[in-house]
Scaffold this active site. Structure first.
Site, mmCIF file in Angstrom:
data_model
loop_
_atom_site.group_PDB
_atom_site.id
_atom_site.type_symbol
_atom_site.label_atom_id
_atom_site.label_comp_id
_atom_site.label_asym_id
_atom_site.label_seq_id
_atom_site.Cartn_x
_atom_site.Cartn_y
_atom_site.Cartn_z
ATOM 1 N N HIS A 18 91.704 7.013 91.103
ATOM 2 C CA HIS A 18 91.991 6.123 89.972
ATOM 3 C C HIS A 18 90.891 5.064 89.842
ATOM 4 O O HIS A 18 90.313 4.878 88.762
ATOM 5 C CB HIS A 18 93.349 5.457 90.176
ATOM 6 C CG HIS A 18 93.732 4.528 89.071
ATOM 7 N ND1 HIS A 18 94.524 4.910 88.013
ATOM 8 C CD2 HIS A 18 93.431 3.217 88.852
ATOM 9 C CE1 HIS A 18 94.686 3.889 87.185
ATOM 10 N NE2 HIS A 18 94.037 2.839 87.678
ATOM 11 N N GLU A 19 90.604 4.386 90.954
ATOM 12 C CA GLU A 19 89.588 3.330 90.916
ATOM 13 C C GLU A 19 88.184 3.913 90.733
ATOM 14 O O GLU A 19 87.312 3.267 90.146
ATOM 15 C CB GLU A 19 89.655 2.493 92.197
ATOM 16 C CG GLU A 19 90.991 1.796 92.431
ATOM 17 C CD GLU A 19 91.409 0.887 91.282
ATOM 18 O OE1 GLU A 19 90.509 0.404 90.546
ATOM 19 O OE2 GLU A 19 92.618 0.687 91.096
ATOM 20 N N HIS A 22 87.420 4.035 87.085
ATOM 21 C CA HIS A 22 86.972 2.728 86.592
ATOM 22 C C HIS A 22 85.517 2.478 86.978
ATOM 23 O O HIS A 22 84.701 2.045 86.157
ATOM 24 C CB HIS A 22 87.840 1.614 87.182
ATOM 25 C CG HIS A 22 89.237 1.593 86.675
ATOM 26 N ND1 HIS A 22 89.557 1.712 85.337
ATOM 27 C CD2 HIS A 22 90.432 1.432 87.326
ATOM 28 C CE1 HIS A 22 90.870 1.637 85.190
ATOM 29 N NE2 HIS A 22 91.420 1.473 86.379
#
Length: 419
Positions: A18-19, A22
């Protein structure tokens, strides 16, 4: 202990990817990413590569990518401040010593008269013992502050989150949830390649050791042509007939080695809620192929996405209560139960959790990625961004409410499973 490891690995992988979404899209947009963190709280382990510090923190409750400009800069240079300057080969400032200047005897010490480290990138001031001669120094975009023995890279405005286009900012935020769907897809594809994937054909799959099918003499690979004279074309047809006839003898017409034969089978029964269904102890047939595994990955990802969205819809409309939600404790208990079924079930569970994480993060709730995307949508409509202080206040309140919800859900999990 194995469950603890499985939980940490699964949760860590979901947060990591998920990160990572980003981070990758923020860097592609030219945003300075100061830190990539898994967990919150005190640092356990860290290393720096290029501009970013990669850390693992104590509390495994999530993660974050700290982008320049999202929070107020911790270090600033103000008029009247005494600082030290170091220079690169081109004569530009590449290090600004904020304190402990005695540890940097080679630094030029000045009293700051004016500084702009966001747009024009310069510092002007008076060198010690030369108060009458004002000097101006150009600052490199990649220069560092040195404070309390640590180096912190400056953040020119063109490297800050707010300086990027609406599309770039949107992708940097949306990429986090997107990576959760991508991760789930690849996990489903891997399972399909390694274990095989279910197909909707009227063929006997793997039989359980104590089921009615194996007791009646059915075998894996038997092609079912009819049940009680009713023609069947798909595996779903087979399942439907068996479920509707618990404890009733059924006549299976099968093709085995190009020979047609009939075998009588009496399904067992299992009560699910108020309904009693029939079971014969057989799994759906599976196949293995690379293209089929990819197609199955898409199908599974779409199917679970729909299931989770429908579940959230029922929660919003009141068909589910908040007591039915699970937090970290509930997920841990479920992971323990799934882990006992084998590695492939555990991997599928991880994929479902990844989709769930992606969907929840896309909800238009302040402090979540969806909340930030909601503000971007408002910006697109208004033609200008929302005031940063107002937006920050909304996200702060949203975060506080989310933490309160997390506490309530965790307490419900503890009561449900341990009290």
């Amino acid at each position: 202990m194995n469950t603890v490891i499985a939980f940490i690995v699964i949760f860590g992988a979901l947060v990591f990817f998920h990160e990572l979404g980003h981070l990758v899209f923020a860097k592609r947009a030219g945003i300075l990413c100061r830190e990539f963190a898994i967990g919150f709280g005190p640092k356990i382990f860290s290393f720096k590569k290029d501009e970013t510090v990669y850390t693992i923190r104590l509390l495994p409750l999530g993660g974050f990518v700290r982008m320049a400009g999202e929070d107020p800069e911790m270090i600033d240079v103000k008029p009247g401040q005494i600082i030290g300057l170091k220079f690169d080969e081109q004569g530009k400032v590449n290090k600004v010593v904020i304190n402990n200047k005695e540890q940097h005897p080679d630094a030029k010490v000045i009293e700051v008269e004016q500084a702009d480290l966001e747009h024009k990138l310069f510092i002007s001031g008076y060198e010690a013992h030369e108060e009458e001669r004002l000097q101006r120094f150009e600052v490199s975009e990649t220069s560092y502050f040195i404070a309390d023995g640590e180096e912190v890279q400056i953040a020119p405005y063109n490297r800050q989150f707010a300086s990027k286009t609406l599309r770039q900012r949107t992708m940097a935020i949306f990429a986090g949830p997107l990576m959760n769907f991508v991760l789930a897809f690849f996990v489903f594809v891997f399972i399909g390649i390694a274990q095989g994937y279910a197909v909707d054909k009227p063929v006997m799959g793997e039989l359980t050791k104590d089921g009615a099918a194996i007791e009646a003499g059915l075998k894996e690979g038997d092609e079912i042509q009819a049940i009680d004279g009713e023609s069947v074309k798909t595996w779903n047809d087979v399942v439907t007939i068996i479920r509707d006839h618990p404890n009733e003898e059924l006549r299976f017409t099968i093709n085995r080695n190009n020979e047609t034969t009939e075998i009588n089978v009496t399904p067992g029964s299992q009560k699910i809620g108020d309904e009693t269904i029939g079971l014969i102890g057989v799994y759906a047939p599976v196949e293995k192929s690379f293209t089929g595994a990819i197609k199955n990955g898409v199908t599974e990802t779409v199917m679970w996405t729909k299931e989770i969205v429908v579940g959230l819809g029922k929660l919003i409309t009141g068909q589910f209560s908040i007591d039915m939600l699970s937090g970290p404790v509930g997920i841990y208990v479920s992971t323990d139960q799934v882990a006992q079924s084998g590695i492939y079930y555990l991997m599928k569970w991880a994929a479902v959790l990844s989709i769930n994480l992606g969907i929840v993060n896309l909800l238009p709730i302040p402090a979540l990625d969806g909340g930030r995307l909601m503000f971007f949508a408002l910006e697109a409509v208004r033609g200008k961004p929302i005031d940063r202080q107002k937006e920050g206040l909304v996200h702060f309140v949203g975060f506080a409410l989310l933490m309160l919800l997390m506490l309530v859900v965790t307490w419900n999990d503890i009561q449900r499973f341990f009290l």
